[in-house]
Design an enzyme around this catalytic site. Structure first.
Site, PDB file in Angstrom:
ATOM      1  N   ARG A 260      15.784  38.373  72.004  1.00 51.06           N
ATOM      2  CA  ARG A 260      16.897  37.219  71.975  1.00 51.06           C
ATOM      3  C   ARG A 260      17.194  36.828  73.461  1.00 51.06           C
ATOM      4  O   ARG A 260      17.564  35.620  73.694  1.00 51.06           O
ATOM      5  CB  ARG A 260      18.088  37.744  71.109  1.00 51.06           C
ATOM      6  CG  ARG A 260      17.894  37.676  69.625  1.00 51.06           C
ATOM      7  CD  ARG A 260      18.582  38.684  68.979  1.00 51.06           C
ATOM      8  NE  ARG A 260      19.796  38.266  68.831  1.00 51.06           N
ATOM      9  CZ  ARG A 260      21.002  39.144  68.205  1.00 51.06           C
ATOM     10  NH1 ARG A 260      20.683  40.272  67.774  1.00 51.06           N
ATOM     11  NH2 ARG A 260      22.097  38.659  68.410  1.00 51.06           N
TER      12      ARG A 260
ATOM     13  N   ARG B  71      24.040  43.230  61.014  1.00 45.66           N
ATOM     14  CA  ARG B  71      22.810  42.245  61.057  1.00 45.66           C
ATOM     15  C   ARG B  71      21.613  42.803  61.371  1.00 45.66           C
ATOM     16  O   ARG B  71      21.405  44.094  62.190  1.00 45.66           O
ATOM     17  CB  ARG B  71      23.211  41.298  62.050  1.00 45.66           C
ATOM     18  CG  ARG B  71      23.701  40.093  61.576  1.00 45.66           C
ATOM     19  CD  ARG B  71      24.525  39.061  62.645  1.00 45.66           C
ATOM     20  NE  ARG B  71      23.461  38.393  63.663  1.00 45.66           N
ATOM     21  CZ  ARG B  71      23.752  37.718  64.568  1.00 45.66           C
ATOM     22  NH1 ARG B  71      24.827  37.198  64.756  1.00 45.66           N
ATOM     23  NH2 ARG B  71      22.514  37.307  65.562  1.00 45.66           N
TER      24      ARG B  71
ATOM     25  N   LYS C 224      30.662  34.152  71.041  1.00 49.51           N
ATOM     26  CA  LYS C 224      30.937  32.928  70.915  1.00 49.51           C
ATOM     27  C   LYS C 224      31.545  32.998  69.265  1.00 49.51           C
ATOM     28  O   LYS C 224      32.543  32.233  68.968  1.00 49.51           O
ATOM     29  CB  LYS C 224      29.430  32.338  70.612  1.00 49.51           C
ATOM     30  CG  LYS C 224      28.794  31.925  71.891  1.00 49.51           C
ATOM     31  CD  LYS C 224      27.388  31.408  71.738  1.00 49.51           C
ATOM     32  CE  LYS C 224      26.495  32.182  70.823  1.00 49.51           C
ATOM     33  NZ  LYS C 224      25.873  33.589  71.407  1.00 49.51           N
TER      34      LYS C 224
ATOM     35  N   ARG D  52      28.477  45.729  66.803  1.00 49.73           N
ATOM     36  CA  ARG D  52      29.030  44.763  65.666  1.00 49.73           C
ATOM     37  C   ARG D  52      28.835  45.031  64.234  1.00 49.73           C
ATOM     38  O   ARG D  52      27.705  45.367  63.753  1.00 49.73           O
ATOM     39  CB  ARG D  52      28.437  43.487  65.940  1.00 49.73           C
ATOM     40  CG  ARG D  52      28.790  42.270  65.018  1.00 49.73           C
ATOM     41  CD  ARG D  52      28.142  41.042  65.418  1.00 49.73           C
ATOM     42  NE  ARG D  52      26.897  40.883  66.072  1.00 49.73           N
ATOM     43  CZ  ARG D  52      26.431  39.886  66.779  1.00 49.73           C
ATOM     44  NH1 ARG D  52      27.006  38.806  66.809  1.00 49.73           N
ATOM     45  NH2 ARG D  52      25.018  39.561  66.596  1.00 49.73           N
TER      46      ARG D  52
ATOM     47  N   ARG E  66      20.162  25.069  71.476  1.00 50.62           N
ATOM     48  CA  ARG E  66      19.376  26.166  72.173  1.00 50.62           C
ATOM     49  C   ARG E  66      18.384  25.933  73.082  1.00 50.62           C
ATOM     50  O   ARG E  66      17.608  26.697  73.557  1.00 50.62           O
ATOM     51  CB  ARG E  66      19.322  27.296  71.182  1.00 50.62           C
ATOM     52  CG  ARG E  66      20.223  28.465  70.942  1.00 50.62           C
ATOM     53  CD  ARG E  66      19.448  29.325  69.888  1.00 50.62           C
ATOM     54  NE  ARG E  66      19.870  30.762  69.713  1.00 50.62           N
ATOM     55  CZ  ARG E  66      21.042  31.334  69.123  1.00 50.62           C
ATOM     56  NH1 ARG E  66      21.842  30.567  68.570  1.00 50.62           N
ATOM     57  NH2 ARG E  66      21.074  32.461  69.215  1.00 50.62           N
TER      58      ARG E  66
HETATM   59  P1  AP5 Z   1      30.199  37.782  68.662  1.00 48.01           P
HETATM   60  O1  AP5 Z   1      31.414  36.844  68.766  1.00 48.01           O
HETATM   61  O2  AP5 Z   1      29.411  38.149  67.209  1.00 48.01           O
HETATM   62  O3  AP5 Z   1      28.810  37.172  69.599  1.00 48.01           O
HETATM   63  P2  AP5 Z   1      27.946  35.921  69.540  1.00 48.01           P
HETATM   64  O4  AP5 Z   1      28.305  35.237  70.953  1.00 48.01           O
HETATM   65  O5  AP5 Z   1      28.570  35.124  68.480  1.00 48.01           O
HETATM   66  O6  AP5 Z   1      26.738  36.859  69.369  1.00 48.01           O
HETATM   67  P3  AP5 Z   1      25.401  36.329  68.368  1.00 48.01           P
HETATM   68  O7  AP5 Z   1      24.809  37.757  68.255  1.00 48.01           O
HETATM   69  O8  AP5 Z   1      26.013  35.818  67.161  1.00 48.01           O
HETATM   70  O9  AP5 Z   1      24.676  35.276  68.965  1.00 48.01           O
HETATM   71  P4  AP5 Z   1      23.041  34.988  68.860  1.00 48.01           P
HETATM   72  O10 AP5 Z   1      23.268  33.677  69.616  1.00 48.01           O
HETATM   73  O11 AP5 Z   1      22.236  35.987  69.063  1.00 48.01           O
HETATM   74  O12 AP5 Z   1      22.946  34.853  67.027  1.00 48.01           O
HETATM   75  P5  AP5 Z   1      23.111  33.438  66.283  1.00 48.01           P
HETATM   76  O13 AP5 Z   1      23.559  34.076  64.983  1.00 48.01           O
HETATM   77  O14 AP5 Z   1      23.517  32.489  67.050  1.00 48.01           O
HETATM   78  O15 AP5 Z   1      30.421  39.232  69.531  1.00 48.01           O
HETATM   79  C1  AP5 Z   1      29.469  40.318  69.367  1.00 48.01           C
HETATM   80  C2  AP5 Z   1      30.292  41.516  69.266  1.00 48.01           C
HETATM   81  O16 AP5 Z   1      31.142  41.966  70.555  1.00 48.01           O
HETATM   82  C3  AP5 Z   1      31.300  41.853  68.084  1.00 48.01           C
HETATM   83  O17 AP5 Z   1      31.102  42.966  67.310  1.00 48.01           O
HETATM   84  C4  AP5 Z   1      32.669  41.497  68.610  1.00 48.01           C
HETATM   85  O18 AP5 Z   1      33.889  41.990  68.027  1.00 48.01           O
HETATM   86  C5  AP5 Z   1      32.467  41.866  69.873  1.00 48.01           C
HETATM   87  N1  AP5 Z   1      33.073  41.203  70.889  1.00 48.01           N
HETATM   88  C6  AP5 Z   1      33.462  39.777  71.138  1.00 48.01           C
HETATM   89  N2  AP5 Z   1      33.997  39.403  72.291  1.00 48.01           N
HETATM   90  C7  AP5 Z   1      34.474  40.634  72.968  1.00 48.01           C
HETATM   91  C8  AP5 Z   1      34.998  40.899  74.228  1.00 48.01           C
HETATM   92  N3  AP5 Z   1      35.620  39.974  74.860  1.00 48.01           N
HETATM   93  N4  AP5 Z   1      35.052  42.188  74.595  1.00 48.01           N
HETATM   94  C9  AP5 Z   1      34.437  43.187  73.826  1.00 48.01           C
HETATM   95  N5  AP5 Z   1      34.045  43.020  72.789  1.00 48.01           N
HETATM   96  C10 AP5 Z   1      33.640  41.742  72.300  1.00 48.01           C
HETATM   97  O19 AP5 Z   1      21.332  33.449  65.971  1.00 48.01           O
HETATM   98  C11 AP5 Z   1      20.727  34.488  65.317  1.00 48.01           C
HETATM   99  C12 AP5 Z   1      19.330  33.929  65.085  1.00 48.01           C
HETATM  100  O20 AP5 Z   1      19.328  32.734  64.485  1.00 48.01           O
HETATM  101  C13 AP5 Z   1      18.819  33.660  66.657  1.00 48.01           C
HETATM  102  O21 AP5 Z   1      18.208  34.903  67.325  1.00 48.01           O
HETATM  103  C14 AP5 Z   1      17.454  32.705  65.998  1.00 48.01           C
HETATM  104  O22 AP5 Z   1      16.226  33.348  65.438  1.00 48.01           O
HETATM  105  C15 AP5 Z   1      18.272  31.760  64.869  1.00 48.01           C
HETATM  106  N6  AP5 Z   1      18.976  30.684  65.571  1.00 48.01           N
HETATM  107  C16 AP5 Z   1      20.274  30.389  65.468  1.00 48.01           C
HETATM  108  N7  AP5 Z   1      20.608  29.265  66.062  1.00 48.01           N
HETATM  109  C17 AP5 Z   1      19.448  28.628  66.439  1.00 48.01           C
HETATM  110  C18 AP5 Z   1      19.132  27.359  67.159  1.00 48.01           C
HETATM  111  N8  AP5 Z   1      19.830  26.678  67.514  1.00 48.01           N
HETATM  112  N9  AP5 Z   1      17.817  27.258  67.537  1.00 48.01           N
HETATM  113  C19 AP5 Z   1      16.687  28.310  67.128  1.00 48.01           C
HETATM  114  N10 AP5 Z   1      16.976  29.286  66.418  1.00 48.01           N
HETATM  115  C20 AP5 Z   1      18.248  29.553  66.322  1.00 48.01           C
HETATM  116 MG    MG Z   2      27.563  34.573  66.706  1.00 49.04          MG
END
Ligand code: AP5
Ligand code: MG
Length: 216
Positions: A172, A161, A13, A127, A88
């Site tokens: 997660r 992270r 994402k 990552r 979410r």
């Molecule tokens: P990346 O693009 O970083 O993946 P992402 O989908 O953004 O994954 P996240 O881990 O950020 O999602 P998340 O939903 O767990 O975390 P968030 O920060 O939202 O890609 C990942 C890796 O893969 C990178 O190294 C990239 O280079 C590689 N890659 C990408 N595309 C690729 C491809 N096509 N092929 C190969 N490699 C690829 O949330 C973190 C925490 O915050 C949550 O656990 C929760 O505690 C809290 N939180 C956040 N939002 C909320 C909410 N709305 N409600 C409640 N709690 C929340």
């Molecule tokens: Mg992300």
């Protein structure tokens, strides 16, 4: 155009949102990034959510809805908003609909990025980001052109992270299947869902998103 990128942790994402920001003048609203910023600036809220995030659990709806409300009321987005990691839960999805209504906007499409669980482990554990500008990289899938130097800003410090480990990923993923995956049916029923293959290479995923945006 206002869109949601929906998908499990590591689906890509953030990677895709960064490209949409560059190319389409859109504004990325990542609740994960906002919560991490609150943590590093040491706010009360940041301290409160730190443990929850590190364990991979969800922060309360109230906190994240408040963060999005603030952005929708203040941020200027000529190219529209990309909601990344929000909503979410069903409660967050309802709140987003109401918030968009209240600022005279609407949601154009929801892109579900589908990725197998096995692929997520290597995406998450490989990552890292530039400590200076936040540009995202991966140990094998997306290395900087010059090793150890950020492509975007030339920075040489990188970070990982705290929740990017297998233990936290399990929690997660559970949270994704239990609380977030019902949104797939929610947006499908509203006729707003498009599903793409998130397992493909980064550029191929990007092409699928471009197509989904032109179809919507
Ligand atoms: P990346 O693009 O970083 O993946 P992402 O989908 O953004 O994954 P996240 O881990 O950020 O999602 P998340 O939903 O767990 O975390 P968030 O920060 O939202 O890609 C990942 C890796 O893969 C990178 O190294 C990239 O280079 C590689 N890659 C990408 N595309 C690729 C491809 N096509 N092929 C190969 N490699 C690829 O949330 C973190 C925490 O915050 C949550 O656990 C929760 O505690 C809290 N939180 C956040 N939002 C909320 C909410 N709305 N409600 C409640 N709690 C929340
Ligand atoms: Mg992300």
């Amino acid at each position: 155009m206002n869109i949601i990128l929906l998908g499990p942790p590591g689906a890509g994402k953030g990677t895709q949102a960064a490209m949409l920001v560059e190319e389409r003048n859109m504004v990325q609203l990542s609740t994960g990034d906002m919560l991490r910023a609150a943590r590093s600036s040491g706010t009360e809220m940041g301290k409160m959510v730190a443990g929850v995030m590190d364990r991979g659990e969800l922060v309360t709806d109230e906190i994240v809805i408040g963060l999005i409300r603030e952005q929708l009321e203040t941020a200027k987005a000529d190219g529209g908003f990309i909601f990344d990691g929000f909503p979410r839960t069903l409660a967050q999805a309802d709140a987003l609909g109401e918030l968009l209504d209240s600022v005279g906007q609407s949601l154009d499409t929801v892109i579900e990025m589908r990725v197998d669980d096995e692929a997520l482990v290597s995406r998450i554990t490989g990552r890292y980001t530039c400590a200076n500008c936040g540009a995202g990289y991966h140990d094998t899938a997306k290395k900087p052109a010059k090793e150890g130097v950020c492509d975007k800003c030339g920075g040489t410090e990188f970070k990982r992270r705290a929740d990017d480990n297998e233990e936290s990923l399990k929690t997660r993923l559970m949270a994704y299947y239990k609380d977030t995956s019902p949104l797939i049916g929610y947006y499908y029923a509203k006729g707003q869902l498009q599903t793409i293959d998130g397992l493909a290479a980064i550029d191929t995923v990007k092409a699928s998103i471009d197509k989904a945006l032109s179809d919507s």
